[in-house]
Design a protein around this motif. Sequence first.
Motif, PDB file in Angstrom:
ATOM      1  N   GLU A 444       0.859  -1.179   0.000  1.00 35.53           N
ATOM      2  CA  GLU A 444       0.000   0.000   0.000  1.00 35.53           C
ATOM      3  C   GLU A 444       0.894   1.227   0.000  1.00 35.53           C
ATOM      4  OE1 GLU A 444      -2.807  -0.054   3.164  1.00 35.53           O
ATOM      5  OE2 GLU A 444      -3.779  -1.920   2.490  1.00 35.53           O
ATOM      6  N   GLY A 445       1.096   1.806  -1.162  1.00 38.46           N
ATOM      7  CA  GLY A 445       1.939   2.991  -1.307  1.00 38.46           C
ATOM      8  C   GLY A 445       3.387   2.727  -0.963  1.00 38.46           C
ATOM      9  N   GLY A 446       3.859   1.531  -1.293  1.00 41.90           N
ATOM     10  CA  GLY A 446       5.250   1.192  -1.027  1.00 41.90           C
ATOM     11  C   GLY A 446       5.477   0.593   0.353  1.00 41.90           C
ATOM     12  N   THR A 447       4.424   0.547   1.142  1.00 44.25           N
ATOM     13  CA  THR A 447       4.542  -0.005   2.494  1.00 44.25           C
ATOM     14  C   THR A 447       3.816  -1.349   2.554  1.00 44.25           C
ATOM     15  OG1 THR A 447       4.600   2.217   3.415  1.00 44.25           O
ATOM     16  CG2 THR A 447       4.103   0.401   4.944  1.00 44.25           C
ATOM     17  N   GLY A 448       4.420  -2.324   3.232  1.00 45.19           N
ATOM     18  CA  GLY A 448       3.804  -3.632   3.374  1.00 45.19           C
ATOM     19  C   GLY A 448       2.873  -3.685   4.554  1.00 45.19           C
ATOM     20  N   VAL A 449       1.580  -3.984   4.290  1.00 45.42           N
ATOM     21  CA  VAL A 449       0.570  -4.054   5.341  1.00 45.42           C
ATOM     22  C   VAL A 449       0.185  -5.530   5.516  1.00 45.42           C
ATOM     23  CG1 VAL A 449      -1.718  -3.339   6.063  1.00 45.42           C
ATOM     24  CG2 VAL A 449      -0.243  -1.761   4.789  1.00 45.42           C
ATOM     25  N   ARG A 450       0.202  -6.014   6.753  1.00 40.06           N
ATOM     26  CA  ARG A 450      -0.091  -7.418   7.042  1.00 40.06           C
ATOM     27  C   ARG A 450      -1.532  -7.756   6.714  1.00 40.06           C
ATOM     28  NH1 ARG A 450       1.066 -11.197  12.321  1.00 40.06           N
ATOM     29  NH2 ARG A 450      -0.680 -12.634  12.011  1.00 40.06           N
ATOM     30  N   ARG A 451      -1.701  -8.965   6.117  1.00 39.84           N
ATOM     31  CA  ARG A 451      -3.032  -9.504   5.886  1.00 39.84           C
ATOM     32  C   ARG A 451      -2.980 -11.025   6.076  1.00 39.84           C
ATOM     33  NH1 ARG A 451      -6.007  -8.445   0.312  1.00 39.84           N
ATOM     34  NH2 ARG A 451      -5.823  -6.268   1.083  1.00 39.84           N
ATOM     35  N   ASN A 452      -3.845 -11.518   6.954  1.00 40.26           N
ATOM     36  CA  ASN A 452      -3.912 -12.966   7.201  1.00 40.26           C
ATOM     37  C   ASN A 452      -4.520 -13.675   5.999  1.00 40.26           C
ATOM     38  OD1 ASN A 452      -2.824 -12.623   9.736  1.00 40.26           O
ATOM     39  ND2 ASN A 452      -4.806 -12.632  10.789  1.00 40.26           N
ATOM     40  N   VAL A 453      -3.970 -14.810   5.682  1.00 44.17           N
ATOM     41  CA  VAL A 453      -4.448 -15.605   4.552  1.00 44.17           C
ATOM     42  C   VAL A 453      -4.590 -17.060   4.973  1.00 44.17           C
ATOM     43  CG1 VAL A 453      -3.438 -14.086   2.803  1.00 44.17           C
ATOM     44  CG2 VAL A 453      -2.100 -15.995   3.722  1.00 44.17           C
ATOM     45  N   THR A 454      -5.350 -17.801   4.160  1.00 47.47           N
ATOM     46  CA  THR A 454      -5.479 -19.260   4.341  1.00 47.47           C
ATOM     47  C   THR A 454      -4.736 -19.938   3.183  1.00 47.47           C
ATOM     48  OG1 THR A 454      -7.639 -18.984   5.373  1.00 47.47           O
ATOM     49  CG2 THR A 454      -7.062 -21.203   4.554  1.00 47.47           C
ATOM     50  N   VAL A 455      -3.862 -20.888   3.541  1.00 46.67           N
ATOM     51  CA  VAL A 455      -3.056 -21.542   2.521  1.00 46.67           C
ATOM     52  C   VAL A 455      -3.601 -22.931   2.242  1.00 46.67           C
ATOM     53  CG1 VAL A 455      -0.997 -20.245   3.201  1.00 46.67           C
ATOM     54  CG2 VAL A 455      -1.430 -22.489   4.204  1.00 46.67           C
ATOM     55  N   GLY A 456      -3.302 -23.405   1.022  1.00 47.77           N
ATOM     56  CA  GLY A 456      -3.686 -24.761   0.624  1.00 47.77           C
ATOM     57  C   GLY A 456      -2.460 -25.617   0.399  1.00 47.77           C
ATOM     58  N   GLN A 457      -2.300 -26.119  -0.816  1.00 45.67           N
ATOM     59  CA  GLN A 457      -1.170 -26.974  -1.142  1.00 45.67           C
ATOM     60  C   GLN A 457       0.100 -26.140  -1.316  1.00 45.67           C
ATOM     61  OE1 GLN A 457      -1.167 -30.317  -1.309  1.00 45.67           O
ATOM     62  NE2 GLN A 457      -3.334 -30.382  -0.701  1.00 45.67           N
ATOM     63  N   MET A 458       1.218 -26.856  -1.313  1.00 44.25           N
ATOM     64  CA  MET A 458       2.520 -26.206  -1.424  1.00 44.25           C
ATOM     65  C   MET A 458       3.438 -27.100  -2.258  1.00 44.25           C
ATOM     66  SD  MET A 458       4.979 -25.073   1.741  1.00 44.25           S
ATOM     67  CE  MET A 458       6.586 -24.327   1.473  1.00 44.25           C
ATOM     68  N   ASN A 459       4.110 -26.505  -3.239  1.00 45.65           N
ATOM     69  CA  ASN A 459       5.107 -27.267  -3.982  1.00 45.65           C
ATOM     70  C   ASN A 459       6.500 -26.756  -3.665  1.00 45.65           C
ATOM     71  OD1 ASN A 459       5.447 -24.932  -5.506  1.00 45.65           O
ATOM     72  ND2 ASN A 459       4.086 -25.639  -7.165  1.00 45.65           N
ATOM     73  N   ASP A 460       7.463 -27.077  -4.507  1.00 42.95           N
ATOM     74  CA  ASP A 460       8.847 -26.701  -4.184  1.00 42.95           C
ATOM     75  C   ASP A 460       9.060 -25.192  -4.169  1.00 42.95           C
ATOM     76  OD1 ASP A 460       9.460 -29.348  -3.997  1.00 42.95           O
ATOM     77  OD2 ASP A 460      10.238 -29.522  -6.048  1.00 42.95           O
ATOM     78  N   THR A 461       8.243 -24.422  -4.932  1.00 42.95           N
ATOM     79  CA  THR A 461       8.508 -22.980  -5.059  1.00 42.95           C
ATOM     80  C   THR A 461       7.359 -22.098  -4.618  1.00 42.95           C
ATOM     81  OG1 THR A 461       7.748 -23.024  -7.366  1.00 42.95           O
ATOM     82  CG2 THR A 461      10.113 -23.385  -6.963  1.00 42.95           C
ATOM     83  N   ARG A 462       6.110 -22.609  -4.716  1.00 41.46           N
ATOM     84  CA  ARG A 462       4.977 -21.729  -4.467  1.00 41.46           C
ATOM     85  C   ARG A 462       3.982 -22.369  -3.516  1.00 41.46           C
ATOM     86  NH1 ARG A 462       5.113 -17.490  -7.924  1.00 41.46           N
ATOM     87  NH2 ARG A 462       2.929 -16.904  -7.554  1.00 41.46           N
ATOM     88  N   THR A 463       3.149 -21.457  -2.913  1.00 38.58           N
ATOM     89  CA  THR A 463       2.119 -21.868  -1.964  1.00 38.58           C
ATOM     90  C   THR A 463       0.768 -21.393  -2.457  1.00 38.58           C
ATOM     91  OG1 THR A 463       3.664 -21.724  -0.109  1.00 38.58           O
ATOM     92  CG2 THR A 463       1.319 -21.700   0.413  1.00 38.58           C
ATOM     93  N   GLU A 464      -0.202 -22.309  -2.438  1.00 43.17           N
ATOM     94  CA  GLU A 464      -1.557 -21.966  -2.848  1.00 43.17           C
ATOM     95  C   GLU A 464      -2.234 -21.116  -1.767  1.00 43.17           C
ATOM     96  OE1 GLU A 464      -5.657 -24.281  -4.250  1.00 43.17           O
ATOM     97  OE2 GLU A 464      -4.166 -25.287  -2.959  1.00 43.17           O
ATOM     98  N   ILE A 465      -2.928 -20.025  -2.186  1.00 49.99           N
ATOM     99  CA  ILE A 465      -3.677 -19.167  -1.268  1.00 49.99           C
ATOM    100  C   ILE A 465      -5.157 -19.396  -1.562  1.00 49.99           C
ATOM    101  CG2 ILE A 465      -4.057 -16.825  -0.430  1.00 49.99           C
ATOM    102  CD1 ILE A 465      -1.206 -17.870  -0.037  1.00 49.99           C
ATOM    103  N   THR A 466      -5.859 -19.935  -0.573  1.00 52.68           N
ATOM    104  CA  THR A 466      -7.280 -20.257  -0.773  1.00 52.68           C
ATOM    105  C   THR A 466      -8.218 -19.176  -0.252  1.00 52.68           C
ATOM    106  OG1 THR A 466      -7.341 -21.482   1.312  1.00 52.68           O
ATOM    107  CG2 THR A 466      -6.789 -22.730  -0.693  1.00 52.68           C
ATOM    108  N   ALA A 467      -7.720 -18.294   0.608  1.00 51.12           N
ATOM    109  CA  ALA A 467      -8.567 -17.219   1.137  1.00 51.12           C
ATOM    110  C   ALA A 467      -7.676 -16.083   1.631  1.00 51.12           C
ATOM    111  CB  ALA A 467      -9.455 -17.730   2.265  1.00 51.12           C
ATOM    112  N   GLY A 468      -8.187 -14.831   1.549  1.00 51.94           N
ATOM    113  CA  GLY A 468      -7.446 -13.680   2.053  1.00 51.94           C
ATOM    114  C   GLY A 468      -6.870 -12.800   0.978  1.00 51.94           C
ATOM    115  N   LEU A 469      -6.797 -13.275  -0.271  1.00 52.91           N
ATOM    116  CA  LEU A 469      -6.252 -12.496  -1.374  1.00 52.91           C
ATOM    117  C   LEU A 469      -7.243 -12.465  -2.528  1.00 52.91           C
ATOM    118  CD1 LEU A 469      -2.480 -13.479  -1.719  1.00 52.91           C
ATOM    119  CD2 LEU A 469      -3.437 -11.377  -0.765  1.00 52.91           C
ATOM    120  N   ALA A 470      -7.032 -11.443  -3.353  1.00 53.25           N
ATOM    121  CA  ALA A 470      -7.838 -11.323  -4.557  1.00 53.25           C
ATOM    122  C   ALA A 470      -6.911 -11.017  -5.713  1.00 53.25           C
ATOM    123  CB  ALA A 470      -8.885 -10.230  -4.403  1.00 53.25           C
ATOM    124  N   ALA A 471      -7.375 -11.365  -6.911  1.00 58.18           N
ATOM    125  CA  ALA A 471      -6.583 -11.081  -8.095  1.00 58.18           C
ATOM    126  C   ALA A 471      -6.351  -9.575  -8.194  1.00 58.18           C
ATOM    127  CB  ALA A 471      -7.288 -11.607  -9.343  1.00 58.18           C
TER     128      ALA A 471
END
Length: 480
Positions: A444-471
């Motif tokens: 947000e304007g160059g500043t990182g603001v915390r937001r809780n998310v729900t994660v799903g599966q995870m592979n070697d490089t990335r983590t699935e986000i099932t809730a808390g984020l939007a495109a």
Amino acid sequence: MRARTQTRWMAYLLLWSFTTSGLLSAAEKAGTEKVAPGKFLVQLKLSGVFESPEMTEVQLRPDEWSSFKVERVVKPGTPVRQGDVLIQFEVKEIEEAIRETTFAVETGRLSLEEAMVELETMKQVAPLDLKDARQSHEMAVMELDYYNRFFEKLNRMRTDMSLKSSLQNLESAQEEFDQLEKMYKADDLTEETEEIVLKRAKQSIESAQLWHEFSKVNYQQEIQFELPKQKERVEEAVVRAQSALQRTQVTVPASLRKKEIELEKAKLSLAKETEKLERLKLDRKLMTIVSPVDGVVYYGAAERGRWSEATKMLEALKPGQSVPTEKVLITIVNDSNLFVRAEVPEKELYRVTPGLSGRTTPTAYPNDRIASKVESVEPVALGEVNYDARISLDVVAGAKKVQPGMNCEVRLTVYQQDAVLSLPNDAVFADDDDDTQRYVLIDEGGTGVRRNVTVGQMNDTRTEITAGLAAGDVVHLKKP
């Protein structure tokens, strides 16, 4: 010259300044990521080994013989047909053993026949021996009784009579001499005739005198020695006959029983030698081992797909070497329908289920990919932490030919979605107080603001986000 050098340095400084500015700008751009839906894939890598479901083990299971020396053997990797000779062992020693055992069987059969005849003869003679012993004892007892009742008394009477008779003869001879002497003095015979008759009469007296002396000595011998000795012999005969009877009553049945035992032992020995001969004849057939099925020759046995004993068996199957029994010498493999035995770590066991698809890459042919599917997973660990999974293969046309025992890598697709939100693993943080809670830093304007998310599966490089984020959300990739 000096001014030119300064100008050159100023140019370098300006160039470095522009380059550094560009790098910092790129770094700043790389510090965030705009969230967008995309394909998400989780794959599990497993180590495996190719294995054949059709493996026929060839091993020696002799009944009697233990020395199997290799004469010739097929090489590993050789394709064989059912009935082809795999191993030919030396036969000289076992054939000699068969001949010797054959002689032993024949000798045993003759010994058994002799023992049967001897036993039958002994059964017929044994009652006669007992009868003779009883009769001898009875005769000795009767002789002793007769001796005590009659013979001893008659012997003493005979001895007395002999002494008395010799004395009577002496007295008669003396009386006859005396009468002749009186008569000759009274008659008119010539002196020559008288002298002859008297001389003969006197000789008769001397002979009777000598016989009487002998009779007295013989009488003393009979009374003091012969008669007691004779009685002693008769009594001893009874004792000996009694002892012989007792011994016969014991030894005859014992000898009969011993002969019966010897007969049973001869039967047992003959049976053992006969069985040994039959076992040797069966083992003789093992001296030529043929392939029970069609396939390819491998040395040793496969242990969970791996030929761990192949090197040792290669040494053991050299010509002149004695091979071990009760061990797998050769395995005939049908390599037309292979599968993969893969090791599943305990921590990944929950992900691997029957029906899961993936691909297999042979270590020997890293550019090949073979479509694969999980058939089954062993419910019990076969190591400290690994579980065996059976992976079926769909061998595509043009794939390199793999062989049982080759290593491979199996990649199983355990999770796949076509349009999900995901972030790099390093951009998803765990709460310091609650490690089950995940959060991200929204820009947000160059500043990182915390937001809780729900994660799903995870592979070697990335983590699935099932809730808390939007495109369209922009997320910081690292903490400030």
